[in-house]
Enzyme design. Structure first.
Site, PDB file in Angstrom:
ATOM      1  CD  GLU A  95      -2.635  -1.032   2.620  1.00  0.00           C
ATOM      2  OE1 GLU A  95      -3.470  -1.904   2.807  1.00  0.00           O
ATOM      3  OE2 GLU A  95      -2.400  -0.124   3.439  1.00  0.00           O
ATOM      4  CB  CYS A 127      -0.230  -2.303  12.838  1.00  0.00           C
ATOM      5  SG  CYS A 127       0.403  -2.338  11.168  1.00  0.00           S
ATOM      6  N   GLY A 172       5.490  -2.010   7.027  1.00  0.00           N
ATOM      7  CA  GLY A 172       6.855  -2.413   7.356  1.00  0.00           C
ATOM      8  C   GLY A 172       7.557  -1.465   8.306  1.00  0.00           C
ATOM      9  CD  GLU A 173      10.881  -0.026  12.324  1.00  0.00           C
ATOM     10  OE1 GLU A 173       9.933   0.269  13.049  1.00  0.00           O
ATOM     11  OE2 GLU A 173      11.738   0.801  11.952  1.00  0.00           O
ATOM     12  CB  SER A 204       7.482   6.540  10.944  1.00  0.00           C
ATOM     13  OG  SER A 204       6.745   6.100  12.043  1.00  0.00           O
ATOM     14  CB  SER A 227       5.509   4.208  16.534  1.00  0.00           C
ATOM     15  OG  SER A 227       5.430   4.573  15.199  1.00  0.00           O
ATOM     16  CG  LEU A 228       6.640   6.951  23.171  1.00  0.00           C
ATOM     17  CD1 LEU A 228       7.963   6.213  23.150  1.00  0.00           C
ATOM     18  CD2 LEU A 228       6.853   8.398  23.620  1.00  0.00           C
ATOM     19  CG  HIS A 229       1.890   3.991  19.563  1.00  0.00           C
ATOM     20  ND1 HIS A 229       1.372   5.159  19.046  1.00  0.00           N
ATOM     21  CD2 HIS A 229       2.435   3.345  18.506  1.00  0.00           C
ATOM     22  CE1 HIS A 229       1.589   5.208  17.754  1.00  0.00           C
ATOM     23  NE2 HIS A 229       2.246   4.125  17.395  1.00  0.00           N
ATOM     24  CG  ASN A 302      -8.692   5.868  10.844  1.00  0.00           C
ATOM     25  OD1 ASN A 302      -9.451   6.756  11.200  1.00  0.00           O
ATOM     26  ND2 ASN A 302      -7.723   6.069   9.972  1.00  0.00           N
TER      27      ASN A 302
HETATM   28  S1  SF4 Z   1       6.204  -1.614  12.909  1.00  0.00           S
HETATM   29 FE1  SF4 Z   1       4.708  -0.442  11.687  1.00  0.00          FE
HETATM   30  S2  SF4 Z   1       4.073  -1.827  10.027  1.00  0.00           S
HETATM   31 FE2  SF4 Z   1       5.102  -3.078  11.585  1.00  0.00          FE
HETATM   32  S3  SF4 Z   1       3.429  -3.869  12.823  1.00  0.00           S
HETATM   33 FE3  SF4 Z   1       4.191  -1.997  13.829  1.00  0.00          FE
HETATM   34  S4  SF4 Z   1       2.922  -0.314  13.022  1.00  0.00           S
HETATM   35 FE4  SF4 Z   1       2.617  -2.112  11.683  1.00  0.00          FE
END
Ligand code: SF4
Length: 354
Positions: A95, A127, A172-173, A204, A227-229, A302
């Protein structure tokens, strides 16, 4: 006799093309023409490269392969966001999202959110991509190809269209496909190509500590979003399994080292769900980020089928932001884009694959 290796044209820099052309007996200017056709004009076939004669094209094809991505689906949101599902040469799908601001406020900013892997090994709880598991890394040409093919598609309606910003925030990471992502960034930045400024590209990550420090040393110009969260290991371990390997203390140290080297502010991404949008969580987050050079970007999630996540009420989001601001931390709230399409990462592919 030398072994002829077929190289992905869309993953080649101008210098690499100059070297290849030299090897196959073509002049330097051919390499420059070729690079411009692919990386600036975003053409998808050899036949479109009008100023390269048929004989030279044949010679080039013996060394270079050109695989444009195939658009399988496109969704358009009312807010101008366009989400694409592309098929790769081996039939895997990825995507890619164009956040097209032309339909909202500024005419000049067009951001593309690209994927860096097929699937993802990290398996974050919120995710859709993570639910699929890891399939493979994307090549440099496939990463750059997403930006080229979106450019090509949009130029059919708007010939002057130009991508201005890139976020490595799709499937992906990125830091687990480090070398390819860094090479893709160099390519996207080339003056004779798409010429996207280093500072207009952001990686990211969910927190791959060694690569955060490596990135600061290798490319201090590129932006970093983490991405802390969650602000406590017990909670973050469940949301982002990578946290078990690199817990918050290590991550925060890496972030400080990153900003010391780069002098760039880090964006700390915090997905807000009905469950974590609480005062105590905001206070713990403020404590964790004390002394960091960065700001918090709040992202109300979302809903994603299969993850059980729910979107928090607007008053909870406002209260969460207020707690952070009172602690002296800058906060932005990511404009929700594509809420009427399957904008969360991995949703479109998941539906398509059924
Ligand atoms: S690192 Fe990114 S793509 Fe991989 S599971 Fe976590 S949020 Fe999803």
């Amino acid at each position: 006799m030398s072994i002829m290796v077929n190289i992905e044209l869309r993953g080649c820099s101008e210098d690499e093309l100059i070297k290849i052309c030299k090897e196959i007996g073509l002049k330097r200017f051919r390499a420059i023409q070729l690079f411009q056709w692919v990386q600036q004009k975003a053409v998808r076939t050899w036949e479109e490269m009008k100023n390269i004669g048929e004989r030279d094209r044949q010679t080039l094809r013996s060394r270079l392969s050109l695989y444009p991505l195939e658009k399988v689906r496109e969704q358009r949101s009312k807010d101008g966001t366009r989400k694409y599902l592309f098929r790769l040469e081996d039939s895997e799908t990825i995507e890619c999202v164009l956040m097209d601001y032309a339909r909202t406020s500024s005419r000049d900013r067009h951001t593309v959110c690209v994927s860096t892997q097929v699937g993802c090994a990290v398996g974050c709880a919120f995710c859709a991509t993570g639910l699929e598991g890891f399939r493979r890394n994307l090549s440099v040409g496939e990463i750059v190809g997403q930006v080229l093919d979106i450019t090509h598609l949009v130029r059919q309606e708007d010939p002057d269209f130009q991508v201005t910003n890139i976020v490595f925030m799709g499937m992906g990471e990125p830091l687990l496909n480090y070398d390819q992502v860094l090479q893709a960034i160099q390519l996207l930045n080339q003056a004779q190509g798409l010429n996207i400024g280093m500072r207009r590209m952001t990686i990211s990550t969910c927190g791959v500590v060694p690569q955060i420090i490596q990135l600061a040393k290798d490319n201090p110009q590129v932006g970093l979003a983490v991405s802390l969260h969650a602000s406590q290991d017990e909670v973050r371990n469940k949301l982002i399994p990578m946290n078990r390997r690199y817990p918050l203390t290590q991550l925060m140290e890496a972030c400080q080292e990153y900003t010391q080297i780069t002098h760039r502010r880090i964006t700390f991404e915090v997905a807000l769900t009905a469950e974590n949008a609480k005062r105590e969580e905001a206070e713990a987050l403020a404590k964790l980020l004390k002394g960091q050079f960065g700001y918090v970007n709040l992202i109300p999630v979302n809903p994603v089928a299969g993850t059980g996540m729910e979107r928090p009420k607007p008053e909870l989001i406002r209260r969460f932001a207020q707690v952070l601001e009172d602690a002296g931390i800058s906060v932005s709230s990511r404009e929700e884009r594509g809420a009427d399409i399957d904008a969360a990462c991995g949703q479109l592919r998941r539906q398509w694959e059924g």
